[in-house]
Design a protein around this motif. Structure first.
Motif, PDB file in Angstrom:
ATOM      1  N   SER A 163       0.861  -1.182   0.000  1.00 43.39           N
ATOM      2  CA  SER A 163       0.000   0.000   0.000  1.00 43.39           C
ATOM      3  C   SER A 163       0.895   1.228   0.000  1.00 43.39           C
ATOM      4  O   SER A 163       2.130   1.113  -0.030  1.00 43.39           O
ATOM      5  CB  SER A 163      -0.915   0.013   1.233  1.00 43.39           C
ATOM      6  OG  SER A 163      -0.193   0.353   2.410  1.00 43.39           O
ATOM      7  N   ASP A 164       0.297   2.404   0.051  1.00 44.29           N
ATOM      8  CA  ASP A 164       1.096   3.629   0.089  1.00 44.29           C
ATOM      9  C   ASP A 164       1.965   3.704   1.335  1.00 44.29           C
ATOM     10  O   ASP A 164       2.952   4.451   1.364  1.00 44.29           O
ATOM     11  CB  ASP A 164       0.183   4.861   0.042  1.00 44.29           C
ATOM     12  CG  ASP A 164      -0.418   5.099  -1.336  1.00 44.29           C
ATOM     13  OD1 ASP A 164      -0.071   4.338  -2.264  1.00 44.29           O
ATOM     14  OD2 ASP A 164      -1.233   6.026  -1.478  1.00 44.29           O
ATOM     15  N   GLU A 165       1.613   2.966   2.386  1.00 40.65           N
ATOM     16  CA  GLU A 165       2.347   3.046   3.654  1.00 40.65           C
ATOM     17  C   GLU A 165       3.107   1.776   4.005  1.00 40.65           C
ATOM     18  O   GLU A 165       4.090   1.834   4.745  1.00 40.65           O
ATOM     19  CB  GLU A 165       1.370   3.358   4.803  1.00 40.65           C
ATOM     20  CG  GLU A 165       0.726   4.722   4.725  1.00 40.65           C
ATOM     21  CD  GLU A 165      -0.236   4.980   5.873  1.00 40.65           C
ATOM     22  OE1 GLU A 165      -0.497   6.154   6.164  1.00 40.65           O
ATOM     23  OE2 GLU A 165      -0.718   3.996   6.485  1.00 40.65           O
ATOM     24  N   ILE A 166       2.662   0.625   3.526  1.00 41.21           N
ATOM     25  CA  ILE A 166       3.182  -0.663   3.989  1.00 41.21           C
ATOM     26  C   ILE A 166       3.894  -1.400   2.860  1.00 41.21           C
ATOM     27  O   ILE A 166       3.372  -1.519   1.748  1.00 41.21           O
ATOM     28  CB  ILE A 166       2.054  -1.541   4.561  1.00 41.21           C
ATOM     29  CG1 ILE A 166       1.450  -0.868   5.799  1.00 41.21           C
ATOM     30  CG2 ILE A 166       2.570  -2.936   4.914  1.00 41.21           C
ATOM     31  CD1 ILE A 166       0.223  -1.574   6.357  1.00 41.21           C
ATOM     32  N   THR A 167       5.104  -1.883   3.163  1.00 40.59           N
ATOM     33  CA  THR A 167       5.890  -2.683   2.224  1.00 40.59           C
ATOM     34  C   THR A 167       6.296  -3.984   2.897  1.00 40.59           C
ATOM     35  O   THR A 167       6.695  -3.990   4.065  1.00 40.59           O
ATOM     36  CB  THR A 167       7.153  -1.919   1.772  1.00 40.59           C
ATOM     37  OG1 THR A 167       6.749  -0.784   0.986  1.00 40.59           O
ATOM     38  CG2 THR A 167       8.070  -2.801   0.941  1.00 40.59           C
ATOM     39  N   SER A 168       6.185  -5.083   2.158  1.00 41.88           N
ATOM     40  CA  SER A 168       6.564  -6.394   2.684  1.00 41.88           C
ATOM     41  C   SER A 168       7.984  -6.752   2.281  1.00 41.88           C
ATOM     42  O   SER A 168       8.430  -6.443   1.166  1.00 41.88           O
ATOM     43  CB  SER A 168       5.611  -7.480   2.172  1.00 41.88           C
ATOM     44  OG  SER A 168       4.346  -7.395   2.796  1.00 41.88           O
ATOM     45  N   PHE A 169       8.686  -7.398   3.202  1.00 42.94           N
ATOM     46  CA  PHE A 169      10.030  -7.891   2.976  1.00 42.94           C
ATOM     47  C   PHE A 169      10.025  -9.401   3.196  1.00 42.94           C
ATOM     48  O   PHE A 169       9.636  -9.878   4.271  1.00 42.94           O
ATOM     49  CB  PHE A 169      11.020  -7.234   3.932  1.00 42.94           C
ATOM     50  CG  PHE A 169      11.131  -5.740   3.753  1.00 42.94           C
ATOM     51  CD1 PHE A 169      12.158  -5.193   3.001  1.00 42.94           C
ATOM     52  CD2 PHE A 169      10.206  -4.881   4.332  1.00 42.94           C
ATOM     53  CE1 PHE A 169      12.264  -3.822   2.828  1.00 42.94           C
ATOM     54  CE2 PHE A 169      10.295  -3.503   4.162  1.00 42.94           C
ATOM     55  CZ  PHE A 169      11.330  -2.975   3.406  1.00 42.94           C
ATOM     56  N   TYR A 170      10.449 -10.141   2.185  1.00 44.83           N
ATOM     57  CA  TYR A 170      10.544 -11.593   2.271  1.00 44.83           C
ATOM     58  C   TYR A 170      11.984 -11.927   2.640  1.00 44.83           C
ATOM     59  O   TYR A 170      12.920 -11.575   1.906  1.00 44.83           O
ATOM     60  CB  TYR A 170      10.168 -12.235   0.943  1.00 44.83           C
ATOM     61  CG  TYR A 170       8.711 -12.062   0.559  1.00 44.83           C
ATOM     62  CD1 TYR A 170       7.839 -13.152   0.576  1.00 44.83           C
ATOM     63  CD2 TYR A 170       8.210 -10.819   0.183  1.00 44.83           C
ATOM     64  CE1 TYR A 170       6.499 -13.005   0.230  1.00 44.83           C
ATOM     65  CE2 TYR A 170       6.871 -10.662  -0.173  1.00 44.83           C
ATOM     66  CZ  TYR A 170       6.023 -11.760  -0.151  1.00 44.83           C
ATOM     67  OH  TYR A 170       4.690 -11.612  -0.491  1.00 44.83           O
ATOM     68  N   LEU A 171      12.169 -12.591   3.770  1.00 40.89           N
ATOM     69  CA  LEU A 171      13.493 -12.800   4.349  1.00 40.89           C
ATOM     70  C   LEU A 171      13.830 -14.282   4.381  1.00 40.89           C
ATOM     71  O   LEU A 171      13.122 -15.079   5.002  1.00 40.89           O
ATOM     72  CB  LEU A 171      13.540 -12.234   5.771  1.00 40.89           C
ATOM     73  CG  LEU A 171      13.015 -10.805   5.954  1.00 40.89           C
ATOM     74  CD1 LEU A 171      13.002 -10.432   7.429  1.00 40.89           C
ATOM     75  CD2 LEU A 171      13.854  -9.811   5.158  1.00 40.89           C
ATOM     76  N   ALA A 172      14.926 -14.650   3.716  1.00 45.07           N
ATOM     77  CA  ALA A 172      15.398 -16.031   3.716  1.00 45.07           C
ATOM     78  C   ALA A 172      16.746 -16.094   4.424  1.00 45.07           C
ATOM     79  O   ALA A 172      17.573 -15.182   4.285  1.00 45.07           O
ATOM     80  CB  ALA A 172      15.546 -16.544   2.286  1.00 45.07           C
ATOM     81  N   PRO A 173      16.992 -17.147   5.208  1.00 46.07           N
ATOM     82  CA  PRO A 173      18.271 -17.245   5.914  1.00 46.07           C
ATOM     83  C   PRO A 173      19.454 -17.106   4.956  1.00 46.07           C
ATOM     84  O   PRO A 173      19.481 -17.718   3.880  1.00 46.07           O
ATOM     85  CB  PRO A 173      18.218 -18.637   6.544  1.00 46.07           C
ATOM     86  CG  PRO A 173      16.754 -18.896   6.730  1.00 46.07           C
ATOM     87  CD  PRO A 173      16.095 -18.272   5.527  1.00 46.07           C
ATOM     88  N   ALA A 174      20.424 -16.293   5.323  1.00 45.75           N
ATOM     89  CA  ALA A 174      21.573 -16.027   4.459  1.00 45.75           C
ATOM     90  C   ALA A 174      22.409 -17.277   4.210  1.00 45.75           C
ATOM     91  O   ALA A 174      23.097 -17.381   3.190  1.00 45.75           O
ATOM     92  CB  ALA A 174      22.435 -14.925   5.077  1.00 45.75           C
ATOM     93  N   ASP A 175      22.346 -18.257   5.135  1.00 46.05           N
ATOM     94  CA  ASP A 175      23.144 -19.471   4.979  1.00 46.05           C
ATOM     95  C   ASP A 175      22.425 -20.550   4.189  1.00 46.05           C
ATOM     96  O   ASP A 175      22.942 -21.657   4.014  1.00 46.05           O
ATOM     97  CB  ASP A 175      23.573 -20.010   6.346  1.00 46.05           C
ATOM     98  CG  ASP A 175      22.384 -20.374   7.241  1.00 46.05           C
ATOM     99  OD1 ASP A 175      21.222 -20.290   6.781  1.00 46.05           O
ATOM    100  OD2 ASP A 175      22.620 -20.724   8.417  1.00 46.05           O
ATOM    101  N   GLY A 176      21.211 -20.265   3.698  1.00 42.36           N
ATOM    102  CA  GLY A 176      20.475 -21.232   2.906  1.00 42.36           C
ATOM    103  C   GLY A 176      19.723 -22.272   3.710  1.00 42.36           C
ATOM    104  O   GLY A 176      19.032 -23.124   3.134  1.00 42.36           O
ATOM    105  N   ALA A 177      19.821 -22.232   5.027  1.00 38.21           N
ATOM    106  CA  ALA A 177      19.121 -23.190   5.879  1.00 38.21           C
ATOM    107  C   ALA A 177      17.636 -22.832   5.941  1.00 38.21           C
ATOM    108  O   ALA A 177      17.221 -21.745   5.529  1.00 38.21           O
ATOM    109  CB  ALA A 177      19.733 -23.182   7.275  1.00 38.21           C
ATOM    110  N   PRO A 178      16.795 -23.732   6.457  1.00 40.95           N
ATOM    111  CA  PRO A 178      15.371 -23.416   6.602  1.00 40.95           C
ATOM    112  C   PRO A 178      15.161 -22.200   7.493  1.00 40.95           C
ATOM    113  O   PRO A 178      15.965 -21.913   8.388  1.00 40.95           O
ATOM    114  CB  PRO A 178      14.797 -24.686   7.242  1.00 40.95           C
ATOM    115  CG  PRO A 178      15.738 -25.773   6.846  1.00 40.95           C
ATOM    116  CD  PRO A 178      17.097 -25.131   6.830  1.00 40.95           C
TER     117      PRO A 178
END
Length: 401
Positions: A163-178
């Motif tokens: 939306s104009d105010e809200i942004t989603s960030f999809y975060l995956a572990p940097a080491d590739g683990a679950p």
């Protein structure tokens, strides 16, 4: 651990009115004193709340409640669990408690001077040790159950404007683990270095999708500031300075505001503004699990421009007969479509949707601005809903009561 004597309990209880009157002065001085001696601890505390005075005031209320109930700690209810989850999310550890205790008692002496005698200070030292041990024990269980320890590096694999105010960030572990599991409704802390303040700053964000182990999603509202309130340091850094491929450091999921997935009774989700984020996680989880529970999702916001997850919510309701949706727009825009973007104009009024929102044996999950949550809680209680079935989430240093 030294046990409190009857005389010490009486002394601590007798000083409760002192914290009602002078608590904020004491706690403001406490933070100043502690940060002067241990500037590294500024990284653990929201400095915006320090500057506004809201955090010292919250601590003063907590100390007052502890003193007033020193002979009946059970009366503190879920406060211990709530604070312990916040502490675990910030990676507060046992070694921090002696520092806090030393400077809190020192602040009492600095502010009250001869008005407090040595036996009373001794009583408070024992009382603080008792409280510290309660908190340390509670937090140890949270750390033991957590999917990881401390702050873990995650890569931003997707950034999506909701939306104009809200942004989603999809975060995956940097080491590739679950990514690890969590309960829908829980939050994580994200820490970013704020150059203006010269310290790292943690902020809590609800997880906004179902748990599946591939990545975590947080949905961050940009805080532009208004009046004397400064713009959000971390939210603006997330929106403007964190792009796909960036690394952010994230705590393990915490929080006692979480969907009870074992129940089969109805669920009513009531959200205002960015309070939609934990509700999105709850609904997404129920849909992913193909739950047959009856779900009513009530959301309030200003208009379509700030309505995050609007299309997803409408699709979810139209594709699942057990899901009912009621969206309230306070300021309907010229392009906003009734029945498509929103259902009702104005603020949430449960009387208008009582058939879907006031359900026997339902659990109510409420998240949004404090005034919104208070209004919904009071409206539910007035309609005979047991307060034990009303669950609320509060971020920052605010309090519902």
């Amino acid at each position: 651990m030294t046990a409190l004597t009857a005389d010490q309990i009486a002394r601590v209880k007798a000083t409760a009115p002192v914290f009602a009157e002078h608590g904020a002065t004491i706690t403001k001085h406490f933070y100043k004193r502690m940060f002067n001696a241990h500037p590294e601890l500024k990284n653990l505390f929201n400095q915006t709340h320090q500057q506004s005075g809201s955090q010292p005031e919250t601590l003063a209320r907590a100390v007052y409640a502890y003193a007033a109930n020193i002979d009946n700690l059970g009366a503190l209810g879920g406060a211990v669990s709530h604070i312990a989850n916040k502490h675990a999310s910030l990676n507060i550890r046992p070694e921090h408690y002696p520092i806090v205790g030393r400077h809190l008692l020192g602040a009492v002496v600095d502010v009250l001077g001869d008005a407090v005698d040595q036996p009373t200070l001794d009583a408070w030292a024992v009382a603080y040790e008792q409280l510290a041990n309660i908190m340390i024990g509670t937090e140890a269980k949270l750390y033991e159950a957590a999917p990881w320890s401390g702050f873990r590096p995650f890569k931003v694999v997707r950034k999506h404007v909701e939306s104009d105010e809200i942004t989603s960030f999809y975060l995956a572990p940097a080491d590739g683990a679950p990514a690890g599991g969590f309960e829908p409704g829980q939050y994580v802390s994200v820490t970013r270095y704020v150059e203006k303040l010269g310290v790292d700053q943690p902020r809590q964000y609800s997880l906004s999708d179902a748990p599946h182990g591939r990545w975590l999603r947080i949905s961050v509202k940009r805080e532009d500031g208004r009046g004397e309130v400064e713009p959000g340091h971390v939210s603006n850094l997330m929106h403007d300075g964190v792009e796909e491929g960036a690394i952010v450091h994230v705590s393990a999921p915490m929080g006692e505001f979480k969907l009870d997935r074992k129940k089969t009774t109805p669920v009513v989700l009531l959200s205002g503004g960015v309070g939609i984020t934990p509700m999105a996680s709850m609904l997404a989880t129920l849909l992913a699990e193909r739950s047959e529970r009856k779900v009513t999702f009530v959301h309030a916001c200003r208009n379509r421009s700030v309505h995050a997850f609007g299309e997803w919510m409408r699709r979810s309701a139209s594709g699942h007969p057990n899901v009912k949706l009621a969206v309230f727009y306070e300021e309907v825009g010229a392009a906003d479509r009734v029945g498509v973007d929103y259902d009702f104009e104005g603020r949430v009024e449960l009387e208008r949707i009582a058939a879907d929102a006031i359900l026997p044996d339902a659990d109510y999950y409420v998240c949004g601005p404090v005034a919104f949550m208070r209004a919904q809680r009071d409206a539910l209680v007035a309609r005979g809903v047991d307060s034990a079935r009303i669950h609320t989430e509060i971020f920052g240093s605010g309090m519902l009561d």
